[in-house]
Design a protein around this motif. Sequence first.
Motif, mmCIF file in Angstrom:
data_model
loop_
_atom_site.group_PDB
_atom_site.id
_atom_site.type_symbol
_atom_site.label_atom_id
_atom_site.label_comp_id
_atom_site.label_asym_id
_atom_site.label_seq_id
_atom_site.Cartn_x
_atom_site.Cartn_y
_atom_site.Cartn_z
ATOM 1 N N GLU B 11 38.431 47.901 41.067
ATOM 2 C CA GLU B 11 39.317 46.762 41.275
ATOM 3 C C GLU B 11 38.529 45.501 40.982
ATOM 4 O O GLU B 11 37.458 45.284 41.566
ATOM 5 C CB GLU B 11 39.828 46.742 42.721
ATOM 6 N N THR B 13 39.149 41.403 40.936
ATOM 7 C CA THR B 13 40.109 40.394 41.356
ATOM 8 C C THR B 13 39.407 39.054 41.462
ATOM 9 O O THR B 13 38.182 38.964 41.368
ATOM 10 C CB THR B 13 40.745 40.771 42.707
ATOM 11 N N VAL B 19 43.504 42.033 48.414
ATOM 12 C CA VAL B 19 43.096 43.323 47.870
ATOM 13 C C VAL B 19 43.491 44.417 48.860
ATOM 14 O O VAL B 19 43.248 44.286 50.064
ATOM 15 C CB VAL B 19 41.565 43.372 47.661
ATOM 16 N N LYS B 78 42.657 46.323 53.877
ATOM 17 C CA LYS B 78 43.134 45.131 53.197
ATOM 18 C C LYS B 78 42.162 43.982 53.420
ATOM 19 O O LYS B 78 41.629 43.793 54.528
ATOM 20 C CB LYS B 78 44.527 44.752 53.718
ATOM 21 N N SER B 82 40.236 37.490 49.589
ATOM 22 C CA SER B 82 38.969 38.078 49.184
ATOM 23 C C SER B 82 37.975 36.996 48.776
ATOM 24 O O SER B 82 38.353 35.895 48.352
ATOM 25 C CB SER B 82 39.192 39.059 48.026
ATOM 26 N N LEU B 110 34.784 47.428 44.181
ATOM 27 C CA LEU B 110 35.492 46.153 44.214
ATOM 28 C C LEU B 110 34.590 45.043 43.715
ATOM 29 O O LEU B 110 33.469 44.889 44.192
ATOM 30 C CB LEU B 110 35.944 45.830 45.652
ATOM 31 N N VAL B 112 34.831 40.927 43.197
ATOM 32 C CA VAL B 112 35.583 39.698 43.430
ATOM 33 C C VAL B 112 34.883 38.568 42.677
ATOM 34 O O VAL B 112 33.727 38.253 42.947
ATOM 35 C CB VAL B 112 35.675 39.362 44.928
#
Lengths: 112, 113
Positions: B11, B13, B19, B78, B82, B110, B112
């Motif tokens: 992921e 983002t 997220v 969750k 983020s 993840l 970010v």
Amino acid sequence: AQSVTQLDSQVPVFEEAPVELRCNYSSSVSVYLFWYVQYPNQGLQLLLKYLSGSTLVKGINGFEAEFNKSQTSFHLRKPSVHISDTAEYFCAVASGAQKLVFGQGTRLTINP
Amino acid sequence: DAGVIQSPRHEVTEMGQEVTLRCKPISGHDYLFWYRQTMMRGLELLIYFNNNVPIDDSGMPEDRFSAKMPNASFSTLKIQPSEPRDSAVYFCASSPFGYNEQFFGPGTRLTVL
């Protein structure tokens, strides 16, 4: 509180050589001890565990570990390593609550 | 059994976005654990559930993090909003009972920005 110290962050060895990965724990109560292995880009999987009984524990892939209460240690050993053993190894302790406390990990690198 | 299933596997983002990470534990396992792995802090337990009930969330870093387990076969983690420091690999694990083997999923990486 329980804690785990893995004394070596990296261990390089030659293929077919023996290896020992060191782990010391601190706990004031009875302990349950684990070794997990993490291959690149994968989750952790259990190698072996000590819950009670014999202090010498045998696991998968030819690994074994010995619980030493007086030295608060749970070192992992293998008499002859293979290239496929290249991975990160984590020692963990569970005590009291239903959760594990992991060490920082030891990266085992096998050289041909 | 397919093992612990996590989605997405990766992921990416932007800062400030919400997220949601998902986990399906192994059927019949009563315990579910969420971990975060970073180079600096290693493997940290964030929260764990027993029979869908959160038991210990002392590892959840901030109020931006929340976890739910609406039923025995699904859990979410969750992060809202983020931040770049949330970049890590998040693992879900399940266990038939606490002191026994924990079965880990493949993780969600993840990033970010």
